[in-house]
Enzyme design. Structure first.
Site, PDB file in Angstrom:
ATOM      1  N   GLY A 164      32.250  36.601  69.520  1.00  0.00           N
ATOM      2  CA  GLY A 164      32.389  36.490  68.223  1.00  0.00           C
ATOM      3  C   GLY A 164      33.886  35.932  67.945  1.00  0.00           C
ATOM      4  O   GLY A 164      34.488  36.220  67.009  1.00  0.00           O
ATOM      5  N   LYS A 237      29.258  30.862  64.144  1.00  0.00           N
ATOM      6  CA  LYS A 237      28.118  29.898  63.681  1.00  0.00           C
ATOM      7  C   LYS A 237      27.810  30.137  62.046  1.00  0.00           C
ATOM      8  O   LYS A 237      27.812  31.339  61.689  1.00  0.00           O
ATOM      9  CB  LYS A 237      27.025  29.866  64.631  1.00  0.00           C
ATOM     10  CG  LYS A 237      27.223  29.564  65.740  1.00  0.00           C
ATOM     11  CD  LYS A 237      26.310  30.138  66.660  1.00  0.00           C
ATOM     12  CE  LYS A 237      26.557  30.021  68.266  1.00  0.00           C
ATOM     13  NZ  LYS A 237      25.808  30.495  69.174  1.00  0.00           N
ATOM     14  N   GLU A 275      25.102  27.984  76.559  1.00  0.00           N
ATOM     15  CA  GLU A 275      25.918  27.335  75.532  1.00  0.00           C
ATOM     16  C   GLU A 275      26.612  26.379  76.247  1.00  0.00           C
ATOM     17  O   GLU A 275      27.234  26.629  77.144  1.00  0.00           O
ATOM     18  CB  GLU A 275      26.933  28.680  74.717  1.00  0.00           C
ATOM     19  CG  GLU A 275      25.975  29.470  73.655  1.00  0.00           C
ATOM     20  CD  GLU A 275      26.813  30.298  72.954  1.00  0.00           C
ATOM     21  OE1 GLU A 275      26.292  30.621  71.957  1.00  0.00           O
ATOM     22  OE2 GLU A 275      27.956  30.351  73.090  1.00  0.00           O
ATOM     23  N   ASN A 290      24.501  33.709  76.539  1.00  0.00           N
ATOM     24  CA  ASN A 290      24.327  34.643  75.776  1.00  0.00           C
ATOM     25  C   ASN A 290      22.838  35.407  76.245  1.00  0.00           C
ATOM     26  O   ASN A 290      21.757  34.893  76.127  1.00  0.00           O
ATOM     27  CB  ASN A 290      24.099  34.541  74.300  1.00  0.00           C
ATOM     28  CG  ASN A 290      25.501  34.098  73.722  1.00  0.00           C
ATOM     29  OD1 ASN A 290      25.628  33.501  72.651  1.00  0.00           O
ATOM     30  ND2 ASN A 290      26.455  34.917  73.847  1.00  0.00           N
ATOM     31  N   ARG A 292      20.630  37.513  75.299  1.00  0.00           N
ATOM     32  CA  ARG A 292      19.890  38.229  74.386  1.00  0.00           C
ATOM     33  C   ARG A 292      18.991  37.238  73.368  1.00  0.00           C
ATOM     34  O   ARG A 292      19.347  35.974  73.540  1.00  0.00           O
ATOM     35  CB  ARG A 292      21.013  38.996  73.537  1.00  0.00           C
ATOM     36  CG  ARG A 292      21.966  38.164  72.907  1.00  0.00           C
ATOM     37  CD  ARG A 292      22.721  38.898  72.036  1.00  0.00           C
ATOM     38  NE  ARG A 292      24.100  38.211  71.795  1.00  0.00           N
ATOM     39  CZ  ARG A 292      24.425  37.268  71.092  1.00  0.00           C
ATOM     40  NH1 ARG A 292      23.497  36.400  70.425  1.00  0.00           N
ATOM     41  NH2 ARG A 292      25.674  36.732  71.073  1.00  0.00           N
ATOM     42  N   VAL A 295      20.591  35.000  66.684  1.00  0.00           N
ATOM     43  CA  VAL A 295      20.635  35.159  65.353  1.00  0.00           C
ATOM     44  C   VAL A 295      19.751  33.951  64.995  1.00  0.00           C
ATOM     45  O   VAL A 295      18.931  33.651  64.355  1.00  0.00           O
ATOM     46  CB  VAL A 295      21.972  34.927  64.642  1.00  0.00           C
ATOM     47  CG1 VAL A 295      21.788  34.601  63.109  1.00  0.00           C
ATOM     48  CG2 VAL A 295      22.686  36.184  64.752  1.00  0.00           C
TER      49      VAL A 295
END
Ligand code: ADP
Length: 447
Positions: A164, A237, A275, A290, A292, A295
């Site tokens: 984050g 983002k 990423e 990431n 998982r 979004v």
């Protein structure tokens, strides 16, 4: 296949997972906190269980409460969504010990890639270039200065446990390095209970480009192309698109192959994202994994036609991947807009409250992933996302036109949202020409 799944999340992602379950004919158990009794997906669930008071630590992060709910409701698996417990290796172990399948990677993989210093080593082993930087954690001011001088300023101090955008500081000289080193450590300690930091070269005006991967428990790994997530505020983002408007075919393939090598090295199964940042010269560098669903997954779903949540569930149930690399032929252009309850004219301050009027956009090429409805109150306790608007058209130019049309149709009254910012972005010549980088929003729209 599973008979019954518990969805350990809230908001749009809980609804999204529920939709996938329904289409797979799987029963769903929804959980909620005291502040979330009016969540839309609760109305659609086969069973609902209250797991505690509003604060996340007492509800959506409360492992004993979730496990008790899973036991009582007699589920076979848990889908964590994103955020909350989705990358918590301990939760995965607890699920395992209770004979509940966690729909996501193994505890070992999550722990490995969750430590960004370890993930940099992993990338190196997979022959994937990371951003030049420290070899491991940086423990002292002196060590930080030595690394920074060796790679050259500006540098970025990053938290090993980061997420984050927290625990991150740019340093341009020895003085800002010392201040940044201590404040990044302090922020990391508070946010993640882990003060470990490392240093990377600060790449100026980069793009953020990431690769979606999907892997099963039988050693099959595919990638589903890239997402460009360069439109950010404070390293978070706001808008994502696929394909990346500036990526050539050779770089795209090299990035995809790098992501697959890395996933193999991490014994990855489930959906995940690798990423990278892309510098002005077109070189790409690994930044993190990431472990998982993210979004921005719908952007990839739109261009590939693959339902990523359904695939995650199938893989968790032990099924082999149904798609091979050559089956993935992305088509058209998709853009996602995060409609957050935030005021872009006042430094994106949160704007929770009751949605008095809501008219969602629709029509050709428009997807609306949202748990919000007219009269719904956005609670102040959780993240501020109200909706994801996704457009998918044959070309980027047509997608931009569809997005303008959709945002014009959309009405949300009662709370401030990020929509007015997107209307401006869609008129900006740099965005229209695909010439943006991670500081685009701060450069033109910071207030
Ligand atoms: P987090 O896990 O906190 O989101 P990331 O490592 O994913 O942190 O980085 C978040 C964002 O920060 C990236 O999308 C990019 O905008 C910026 N960033 C990260 N590393 C670098 C770097 N070395 N140089 C420039 N910008 C970076």
């Amino acid at each position: 296949m599973f008979r019954r799944i518990l969805i350990a999340n809230r908001g749009e992602i809980a609804l999204r997972v529920m939709r996938a379950c329904k289409e797979l004919d799987i029963e769903t158990v929804a959980v909620y906190s005291d502040a979330d009794r009016d969540q839309l997906h609760l109305r659609l669930a086969d069973e609902t269980v209250c797991i505690g008071p509003a604060p996340s630590v007492d509800s959506y992060l409360n492992i004993p409460a979730l496990i008790a709910a899973a036991e009582i409701a007699d589920v076979e698996a848990v889908h964590p969504g994103y955020g909350f417990l989705s990358e918590n290796a301990h939760f995965v172990e607890v699920c395992q010990s209770c004979d509940i399948t966690f729909i996501g990677p193994s505890a070992e993989t999550i722990a490995l890639v969750g430590d960004k210093v370890a993930a940099r080593d992993l990338a190196k082993r997979a022959n994937v270039a990371g951003v030049p930087g420290s070899d491991g954690p940086v423990e002292t001011e002196a060590e930080a200065a030595e690394v920074a001088r060796a790679i050259g300023y500006p540098v970025l101090i990053k938290a090993a446990a980061g997420g984050g955008g927290r625990g991150m500081r740019v340093a341009t000289d020895d003085e800002s390095l010392v201040t940044g080193f201590h404040s990044a450590r302090a922020e990391a300690e508070t946010a993640f209970k882990n003060p470990t930091v490392y240093i990377e070269k600060y790449v100026e005006r980069p793009r953020h480009v990431e690769i979606q991967i999907l892997a099963d428990k039988h050693g099959n790994v595919v990638h589903l192309g890239e997402r460009d997530c360069s439109l950010q505020r404070r390293h978070q983002k706001l808008l994502e698109e696929s394909p990346c408007p500036v990526l050539d075919e050779a770089t795209r393939n090299a990035m995809g192959e790098a992501a697959v090598r890395l996933a193999r090295e991490a014994n990855y199964h489930s959906a995940g994202t690798v990423e990278f940042i892309l510098d002005q010269e077109g070189n790409f560098y690994f930044i993190e994994v990431n472990a998982r669903i993210q979004v921005e997954h719908p952007v990839t779903e739109e261009v590939t036609g693959v339902d990523l949540i359904q695939e995650m569930i199938r893989v968790a149930a032990g099924e082999p991947l149904r798609i091979r690399q050559e089956d993935i032929q992305p088509s058209g252009h998709a853009i996602e807009f995060r409609i957050n309850a935030e005021d872009p004219d006042h430094n994106f301050r949160p704007s929770p409250g009751r949605i008095e009027t809501l008219i969602p956009p629709a029509g050709p090429g428009v997807r609306w992933d949202s748990h919000a409805y007219q009269g719904y109150s956005v609670p102040p306790h959780y993240d501020s996302m109200v909706a994801k608007l996704i457009v998918h058209r044959a070309t980027r130019q047509e997608a931009i036109l569809a997005a303008r049309r959709a945002l014009h149709e959309m009405t949300i009254e009662g709370i401030a949202t990020t929509a007015p910012l997107f209307e401006k972005v869609l008129q900006h010549s740099d965005f229209i020409n695909g010439e943006i980088d991670t500081s685009f929003v701060e450069r033109y729209f910071a207030k």
